[in-house]
Each structure stands twice: as structure tokens, then as C-alpha cells.
Design an enzyme around this catalytic site. Structure first.
Site, mmCIF file in Angstrom:
data_model
loop_
_atom_site.group_PDB
_atom_site.id
_atom_site.type_symbol
_atom_site.label_atom_id
_atom_site.label_comp_id
_atom_site.label_asym_id
_atom_site.label_seq_id
_atom_site.Cartn_x
_atom_site.Cartn_y
_atom_site.Cartn_z
ATOM 1 N N HIS A 32 1.515 2.667 -3.389
ATOM 2 C CA HIS A 32 2.194 1.870 -2.364
ATOM 3 C C HIS A 32 3.682 2.154 -2.282
ATOM 4 C CE1 HIS A 32 -1.335 -1.120 -2.973
ATOM 5 N NE2 HIS A 32 -1.658 -0.111 -2.194
ATOM 6 N N CYS A 61 20.898 5.863 8.217
ATOM 7 C CA CYS A 61 20.754 7.228 7.708
ATOM 8 C C CYS A 61 22.068 8.007 7.835
ATOM 9 C CB CYS A 61 19.657 7.932 8.526
ATOM 10 S SG CYS A 61 19.426 9.660 8.138
HETATM 11 C C1 BV8 Z 1 -4.794 0.381 4.670
HETATM 12 C C2 BV8 Z 1 3.850 -2.571 -1.098
HETATM 13 C C3 BV8 Z 1 -5.877 1.646 6.317
HETATM 14 C C4 BV8 Z 1 4.683 -3.532 -0.333
HETATM 15 C C5 BV8 Z 1 1.569 -3.447 -0.946
HETATM 16 C C6 BV8 Z 1 -9.305 -7.385 6.119
HETATM 17 C C7 BV8 Z 1 -10.215 -7.282 5.102
HETATM 18 C C8 BV8 Z 1 -10.082 -6.315 4.102
HETATM 19 C C9 BV8 Z 1 -8.998 -5.434 4.133
HETATM 20 C C10 BV8 Z 1 -8.093 -5.560 5.152
HETATM 21 C C11 BV8 Z 1 -8.219 -6.520 6.138
HETATM 22 N N1 BV8 Z 1 -7.175 -6.391 6.989
HETATM 23 C C12 BV8 Z 1 -6.383 -5.390 6.568
HETATM 24 C C13 BV8 Z 1 -6.948 -4.866 5.465
HETATM 25 C C14 BV8 Z 1 -6.450 -3.736 4.711
HETATM 26 C C15 BV8 Z 1 -5.269 -4.233 3.850
HETATM 27 C C16 BV8 Z 1 -5.744 -5.221 2.813
HETATM 28 O O1 BV8 Z 1 -6.379 -4.844 1.838
HETATM 29 N N2 BV8 Z 1 -5.380 -6.492 3.028
HETATM 30 C C17 BV8 Z 1 -5.758 -7.514 2.071
HETATM 31 C C18 BV8 Z 1 -4.578 -8.491 1.935
HETATM 32 C C19 BV8 Z 1 -7.024 -8.206 2.564
HETATM 33 N N3 BV8 Z 1 -4.794 -3.027 3.199
HETATM 34 C C20 BV8 Z 1 -3.860 -2.325 3.837
HETATM 35 O O2 BV8 Z 1 -3.309 -2.640 4.877
HETATM 36 C C21 BV8 Z 1 -3.530 -0.990 3.159
HETATM 37 N N4 BV8 Z 1 -3.604 0.028 4.159
HETATM 38 O O3 BV8 Z 1 -5.819 -0.168 4.346
HETATM 39 O O4 BV8 Z 1 -4.714 1.403 5.582
HETATM 40 C C22 BV8 Z 1 -5.838 0.631 7.418
HETATM 41 C C23 BV8 Z 1 -4.834 0.751 8.372
HETATM 42 C C24 BV8 Z 1 -4.807 -0.194 9.400
HETATM 43 C C25 BV8 Z 1 -5.731 -1.253 9.436
HETATM 44 C C26 BV8 Z 1 -6.710 -1.367 8.432
HETATM 45 C C27 BV8 Z 1 -6.763 -0.429 7.413
HETATM 46 C C28 BV8 Z 1 -2.109 -1.035 2.637
HETATM 47 C C29 BV8 Z 1 -2.053 -1.959 1.435
HETATM 48 C C30 BV8 Z 1 -0.695 -1.795 0.759
HETATM 49 C C31 BV8 Z 1 0.141 -3.026 1.018
HETATM 50 N N5 BV8 Z 1 1.396 -2.904 0.225
HETATM 51 N N6 BV8 Z 1 2.703 -3.293 -1.661
HETATM 52 C C32 BV8 Z 1 5.412 -4.466 -1.255
HETATM 53 O O5 BV8 Z 1 5.074 -4.536 -2.456
HETATM 54 O O6 BV8 Z 1 6.327 -5.142 -0.764
HETATM 55 S S1 BV8 Z 1 0.281 -4.293 -1.646
HETATM 56 C C33 BV8 Z 1 0.964 -5.374 -2.746
HETATM 57 O O7 BV8 Z 1 0.038 -6.401 -2.931
HETATM 58 C C34 BV8 Z 1 1.133 -4.750 -4.098
HETATM 59 O O8 BV8 Z 1 1.544 -3.408 -4.056
HETATM 60 C C35 BV8 Z 1 -0.210 -4.906 -4.700
HETATM 61 O O9 BV8 Z 1 -1.010 -3.816 -4.444
HETATM 62 C C36 BV8 Z 1 -0.770 -6.066 -3.964
HETATM 63 C C37 BV8 Z 1 -0.797 -7.240 -4.879
HETATM 64 O O10 BV8 Z 1 -1.942 -7.086 -5.544
HETATM 65 P P1 BV8 Z 1 -1.916 -7.108 -7.135
HETATM 66 O O11 BV8 Z 1 -1.127 -5.946 -7.645
HETATM 67 O O12 BV8 Z 1 -3.322 -7.223 -7.525
HETATM 68 O O13 BV8 Z 1 -1.080 -8.406 -7.530
HETATM 69 P P2 BV8 Z 1 -1.616 -9.909 -7.488
HETATM 70 O O14 BV8 Z 1 -0.433 -10.807 -7.632
HETATM 71 O O15 BV8 Z 1 -2.528 -10.058 -6.316
HETATM 72 O O16 BV8 Z 1 -2.537 -10.030 -8.797
HETATM 73 C C38 BV8 Z 1 -1.959 -9.952 -10.068
HETATM 74 C C39 BV8 Z 1 -3.108 -10.076 -11.045
HETATM 75 O O17 BV8 Z 1 -2.596 -9.895 -12.355
HETATM 76 C C40 BV8 Z 1 -3.751 -11.447 -10.994
HETATM 77 O O18 BV8 Z 1 -5.151 -11.304 -11.034
HETATM 78 C C41 BV8 Z 1 -3.239 -12.131 -12.274
HETATM 79 O O19 BV8 Z 1 -4.226 -12.989 -12.839
HETATM 80 C C42 BV8 Z 1 -3.036 -10.951 -13.184
HETATM 81 N N7 BV8 Z 1 -1.983 -11.143 -14.184
HETATM 82 C C43 BV8 Z 1 -0.843 -11.884 -14.070
HETATM 83 N N8 BV8 Z 1 -0.131 -11.780 -15.222
HETATM 84 C C44 BV8 Z 1 -0.828 -10.958 -16.045
HETATM 85 C C45 BV8 Z 1 -2.007 -10.553 -15.396
HETATM 86 N N9 BV8 Z 1 -2.911 -9.747 -15.968
HETATM 87 C C46 BV8 Z 1 -2.655 -9.323 -17.220
HETATM 88 N N10 BV8 Z 1 -1.545 -9.657 -17.910
HETATM 89 C C47 BV8 Z 1 -0.619 -10.477 -17.366
HETATM 90 N N11 BV8 Z 1 0.483 -10.817 -18.075
HETATM 91 ZN ZN ZN Z 2 17.683 10.035 9.621
#
Ligand code: BV8
Ligand code: ZN
Length: 243
Positions: free
Chosen positions: A124, A152
């Protein structure tokens, strides 16, 4: 079978890793939580009265780039003083333990690299890099915060964070690298991700289908927990060093 204890599961995973050649680790925001980085879905997932998922989109940036830059500058300021935790360090140490170790991360904080991981696939993007919306020029800029609406040097168009927003495609070259590692790995560890955001969330299932032994280390179960061989509920900063 009665629920195995964490110690039992860690021993099992260590056994699986012994003599292994090809290992993949996939990390999410949870691995950076112990460094003080807010996760997306935890309590601190809120930023003022916005959700990260409302601001990390091209639409939000087109509509209000000042607000989106304010969000990323806030995250830069939060991240700047933070350090890798024992979970990051353990994965960096694993890189030299196996002939083929690939680290795939969803995180944009760059803490894996700071911890010493050399081969990091950033699905990402990376918050410390900016990209020109005009000429596409990519530069690393670690200022926290950046000046108002950065532009830029080359073409004076507006710069954006070099991260993948929701609804944006991931870089196909980067995805291809990740899937090639998933295709051939013998063991995969999925750490600190809620398994919600695609395509990263289904990568563990992909590896599993291709015959890999997949273990999850997380604070809570996820939608994919039941298909993995092992699910270790615990803090990544405590469990990973034990491996
Ligand atoms: C794409 C950068 C093709 C930005 C990020 C409907 C249904 C299904 C999918 C979709 C939908 N509509 C759209 C989609 C696709 C969408 C998606 O998946 N949406 C989700 C919300 C449903 N995906 C996309 O858009 C991707 N592109 O698919 O392209 C496409 C194109 C057009 C249309 C459709 C498809 C792009 C996704 C990338 C987004 N950018 N980050 C920024 O950071 O500002 S994602 C961002 O959120 C992070 O990078 C990370 O990936 C995500 C967060 O997730 P996690 O890392 O899992 O973090 P989270 O807080 O959720 O969980 C933490 C976990 O750790 C928890 O379980 C917790 O219990 C645990 N934890 C906490 N502490 C600890 C621990 N574990 C162990 N030890 C600890 N101490
Ligand atoms: Zn430029």
C-alpha cells in the site's frame, strides 16, 4: 481436539519453521501497534470525527486535498518519533535465518525497514514518499509535517502521498512479486491484520490453497482464522521473538 495452549502452538510453528527454505510473512497495522502507531479499526482508528477509510480515497483528495494532507501530516507527526518494536525486529532477524524470506506489508509506516528488514514488499505504498499528480515524479520526503499543499519542484503540480487509497489499484509489479512469493512458500505467517482489506486479506488463503502451512498471530480472530492451520492469539511483539 482440545484447544492447544499458545505455548503448544508456538512450539508447533517453530517445528514447522525448522529447516524451512521458503517463508513469507504478511503484516498489517497490528504489528506496529506496540510501537504506538494507531491501528485502523482500533479505538484510535478515528481521526477527529473522520474514519481513515473516508479520507484515504482519491475522491476525498480531489474534493479536499487540504484536509487529506492534514490527515497524512497528522500521521507523519505521530509516526516520526516512533521506533520499531520487538515484532519488527524479530521479522528482520528471520530474513537472514531462511534462504528465501519475503516480507509483505500493508503498512505504510516504514518501520520494517527501520528495523533492518531489507526485502520489504509494500503493498500500500509508504507515507514517507510523495508522488507528483502531474509528472509522477517520486521523492522521499521525511518532513513531519510537510508544508501546506506541497507542490512538485519539476512541474509545480500538487504532490500526493505515495500510498494506495481505497478504490485504487495496487501496483501490478508489486502484486506480482507478492503472489510469486505466495506461490512457492512452505510456511506463511499472517501478523496483525484484521483480514478486511482486499487483496491483502486473501493472500493467506491463496498460500494455503497452494499447499503452504499458514499461521496467524493476532489479538483477535479474523474472517480467515478458521482456514489457517494455526491461530495464535497474542501480541506480535511478544509472540514473534519466541519464534
Ligand atoms: C483494490 C494505505 C481493485 C492508505 C490502505 C467491497 C467489498 C470488498 C472489497 C471492496 C469493496 N469495495 C471496495 C473494495 C476493495 C477495497 C477493500 O478491500 N475495502 C474494504 C474496506 C472492504 N480495497 C481496495 O480498494 C484496494 N484496491 O481493491 O483495487 C479495485 C479498484 C476499484 C474498485 C474495486 C477494486 C486498495 C486497498 C488499500 C487501501 N489502503 N492503506 C493509508 O494507510 O492511509 S489499507 C489500510 O487499511 C492499511 O494499509 C491496512 O491495509 C488496512 C488496515 O487493515 P489492517 O492492517 O488489518 O489494520 P486493522 O486496524 O484493520 O487491524 C489490525 C489488527 O491487528 C486487528 O485485528 C487487531 O486485533 C490486531 N492487533 C492490534 N494490536 C496487535 C494486533 N495483533 C497482534 N499484536 C498486536 N499488538
Ligand atoms: Zn511534477
Amino acid at each position: 481436539m482440545a484447544e492447544q495452549s499458545n505455548d503448544e502452538k508456538i512450539r508447533l510453528l517453530k517445528e514447522r519453521l525448522e529447516g524451512c527454505e521458503r517463508v513469507v510473512a504478511l503484516t498489517g497495522a497490528g504489528i506496529s501497534a506496540e510501537s504506538g502507531v494507531p491501528t485502523f479499526r482500533g479505538q484510535d482508528g478515528l481521526w477527529r470525527h473522520y474514519r481513515a477509510t473516508d479520507l484515504a480515497t482519491p475522491e476525498a483528495f480531489a474534493e479536499n486535498s487540504r484536509l487529506v494532507w492534514e490527515f497524512y501530516n497528522w500521521r507523519r507527526e505521530v509516526l516520526a518519533p516512533l521506533h520499531p518494536n520487538p515484532g519488527h525486529l524479530a521479522l528482520a532477524a528471520m530474513e537472514s535465518r531462511f534462504p528465501h524470506f519475503t516480507l509483505i506489508t500493508q503498512n505504510i509506516d516504514g518501520l520494517h525497514q527501520t528495523a533492518g528488514s531489507r526485502k520489504v514488499i509494500e503493498l500500500h505504498g509508504n507515507i514517507w514518499w510523495v508522488r507528483c499528480t502531474g509528472c509522477g515524479e517520486l521523492t522521499e520526503d521525511r518532513r513531519a509535517p510537510l508544508p501546506e499543499l506541497p507542490t512538485c519542484e519539476a512541474c509545480s503540480a500538487l504532490l500526493r502521498p505515495h500510498v494506495v487509497w481505497f478504490g485504487e489499484m495496487l501496483d501490478p509489479k508489486i502484486l506480482d512479486q507478492a503472489y510469486r512469493a505466495l506461490d512457492t512458500c512452505q510456511v506463511m505467517i499472517v501478523v496483525g491484520t484484521s483480514g478486511v482489506v482486499q487483496p491483502a486479506a486473501s493472500m493467506g488463503a491463496t498460500a494455503r490453497r497452494r499447499g503452504a502451512f499458514v499461521a496467524e498471530i493476532n489479538l483477535e480472530p479474523t474472517p480467515y482464522t478458521d482456514i489457517y492451520e494455526l491461530s495464535i492469539l497474542g501480541k506480535s511483539g511478544e509472540v514473534l521473538p519466541l519464534l
